[in-house]
Design a protein around this motif. Structure first.
Motif, PDB file in Angstrom:
ATOM      1  N   ILE A 117      51.067  42.575  63.090  1.00  0.00           N
ATOM      2  CA  ILE A 117      50.220  43.393  63.969  1.00  0.00           C
ATOM      3  C   ILE A 117      50.144  44.830  63.453  1.00  0.00           C
ATOM      4  N   ARG A 118      51.270  45.364  63.005  1.00  0.00           N
ATOM      5  CA  ARG A 118      51.302  46.735  62.488  1.00  0.00           C
ATOM      6  C   ARG A 118      50.447  46.861  61.226  1.00  0.00           C
ATOM      7  N   ILE A 119      50.548  45.886  60.324  1.00  0.00           N
ATOM      8  CA  ILE A 119      49.740  45.905  59.101  1.00  0.00           C
ATOM      9  C   ILE A 119      48.260  45.789  59.436  1.00  0.00           C
ATOM     10  N   ALA A 120      47.913  44.936  60.407  1.00  0.00           N
ATOM     11  CA  ALA A 120      46.513  44.793  60.818  1.00  0.00           C
ATOM     12  C   ALA A 120      45.991  46.098  61.416  1.00  0.00           C
ATOM     13  N   ASN A 121      46.830  46.798  62.163  1.00  0.00           N
ATOM     14  CA  ASN A 121      46.410  48.088  62.721  1.00  0.00           C
ATOM     15  C   ASN A 121      46.162  49.107  61.619  1.00  0.00           C
ATOM     16  N   TYR A 122      47.032  49.144  60.619  1.00  0.00           N
ATOM     17  CA  TYR A 122      46.828  50.060  59.495  1.00  0.00           C
ATOM     18  C   TYR A 122      45.562  49.704  58.726  1.00  0.00           C
ATOM     19  N   TYR A 123      45.291  48.403  58.585  1.00  0.00           N
ATOM     20  CA  TYR A 123      44.083  47.966  57.897  1.00  0.00           C
ATOM     21  C   TYR A 123      42.841  48.372  58.688  1.00  0.00           C
ATOM     22  N   GLU A 124      42.935  48.302  60.002  1.00  0.00           N
ATOM     23  CA  GLU A 124      41.826  48.755  60.852  1.00  0.00           C
ATOM     24  C   GLU A 124      41.588  50.250  60.668  1.00  0.00           C
ATOM     25  N   TYR A 125      42.661  51.022  60.589  1.00  0.00           N
ATOM     26  CA  TYR A 125      42.514  52.457  60.335  1.00  0.00           C
ATOM     27  C   TYR A 125      41.876  52.704  58.968  1.00  0.00           C
ATOM     28  N   ALA A 126      42.247  51.900  57.974  1.00  0.00           N
ATOM     29  CA  ALA A 126      41.678  52.043  56.637  1.00  0.00           C
ATOM     30  C   ALA A 126      40.174  51.760  56.663  1.00  0.00           C
ATOM     31  N   ILE A 127      39.762  50.774  57.430  1.00  0.00           N
ATOM     32  CA  ILE A 127      38.330  50.477  57.556  1.00  0.00           C
ATOM     33  C   ILE A 127      37.600  51.655  58.185  1.00  0.00           C
ATOM     34  N   VAL A 128      38.165  52.211  59.241  1.00  0.00           N
ATOM     35  CA  VAL A 128      37.537  53.345  59.926  1.00  0.00           C
ATOM     36  C   VAL A 128      37.446  54.549  58.983  1.00  0.00           C
ATOM     37  N   ILE A 129      38.495  54.823  58.244  1.00  0.00           N
ATOM     38  CA  ILE A 129      38.480  55.948  57.304  1.00  0.00           C
ATOM     39  C   ILE A 129      37.433  55.715  56.213  1.00  0.00           C
ATOM     40  N   TYR A 130      37.350  54.482  55.720  1.00  0.00           N
ATOM     41  CA  TYR A 130      36.370  54.150  54.682  1.00  0.00           C
ATOM     42  C   TYR A 130      34.945  54.351  55.197  1.00  0.00           C
ATOM     43  N   VAL A 131      34.692  53.935  56.425  1.00  0.00           N
ATOM     44  CA  VAL A 131      33.359  54.099  57.001  1.00  0.00           C
ATOM     45  C   VAL A 131      33.048  55.582  57.208  1.00  0.00           C
ATOM     46  N   LEU A 132      34.001  56.341  57.692  1.00  0.00           N
ATOM     47  CA  LEU A 132      33.779  57.775  57.889  1.00  0.00           C
ATOM     48  C   LEU A 132      33.572  58.495  56.558  1.00  0.00           C
ATOM     49  N   MET A 133      34.222  58.012  55.502  1.00  0.00           N
ATOM     50  CA  MET A 133      34.035  58.618  54.181  1.00  0.00           C
ATOM     51  C   MET A 133      32.620  58.406  53.657  1.00  0.00           C
ATOM     52  N   SER A 134      31.941  57.376  54.155  1.00  0.00           N
ATOM     53  CA  SER A 134      30.562  57.140  53.699  1.00  0.00           C
ATOM     54  C   SER A 134      29.608  58.206  54.228  1.00  0.00           C
ATOM     55  N   TRP A 135      30.023  58.922  55.237  1.00  0.00           N
ATOM     56  CA  TRP A 135      29.184  59.993  55.780  1.00  0.00           C
ATOM     57  C   TRP A 135      29.285  61.271  54.968  1.00  0.00           C
ATOM     58  N   LEU A 136      30.348  61.408  54.190  1.00  0.00           N
ATOM     59  CA  LEU A 136      30.565  62.618  53.393  1.00  0.00           C
ATOM     60  C   LEU A 136      30.104  62.372  51.963  1.00  0.00           C
ATOM     61  N   PRO A 137      29.257  63.239  51.437  1.00  0.00           N
ATOM     62  CA  PRO A 137      28.759  63.026  50.071  1.00  0.00           C
ATOM     63  C   PRO A 137      29.882  63.115  49.039  1.00  0.00           C
ATOM     64  N   GLY A 138      29.994  62.071  48.237  1.00  0.00           N
ATOM     65  CA  GLY A 138      30.976  62.058  47.162  1.00  0.00           C
ATOM     66  C   GLY A 138      32.382  61.655  47.561  1.00  0.00           C
ATOM     67  N   ALA A 139      32.616  61.428  48.826  1.00  0.00           N
ATOM     68  CA  ALA A 139      33.977  61.110  49.266  1.00  0.00           C
ATOM     69  C   ALA A 139      34.417  59.730  48.792  1.00  0.00           C
TER      70      ALA A 139
END
Length: 87
Positions: free
Chosen positions: A9-31
């Motif tokens: 469960i803890r690893i899945a939560n971290y993976y969910e955070y990684a997905i959210v960070i990856y999606v938010l990085m798509s909003w920043l040019p060059g990130a």
């Protein structure tokens, strides 16, 4: 057995955070082209590509990360219920 479930469960939560960070990085040019962005892409993109068959809403808004996070949460919830059923 519960300790293993807690780790999953803890690893899945971290993976969910990684997905959210990856999606938010798509909003920043060059990130996503940074070293961290490329590293995160190697971890997250294979899972997200499973859900890329969903067409974007209006041709702009990609909802595949939302569906991917929901699928991950449903899988973890189902696994938790199965493990607790047999304990």
């Amino acid at each position: 057995m519960l300790e293993i479930l807690n780790w999953i469960i803890r690893i899945a939560n971290y993976y969910e955070y990684a997905i959210v960070i990856y999606v938010l990085m798509s909003w920043l040019p060059g990130a996503q082209q940074s070293v961290f962005g490329k590293w995160l892409q190697r971890i997250v993109a294979p899972y997200l590509n499973l859900f890329r068959i969903i067409p974007p809403i209006g041709g702009i808004i990609d909802i595949s990360p939302i569906v991917a996070i929901l699928a991950l949460n449903f899988a973890i919830s189902g696994l938790s219920h199965l493990v607790l059923l047999f304990l």
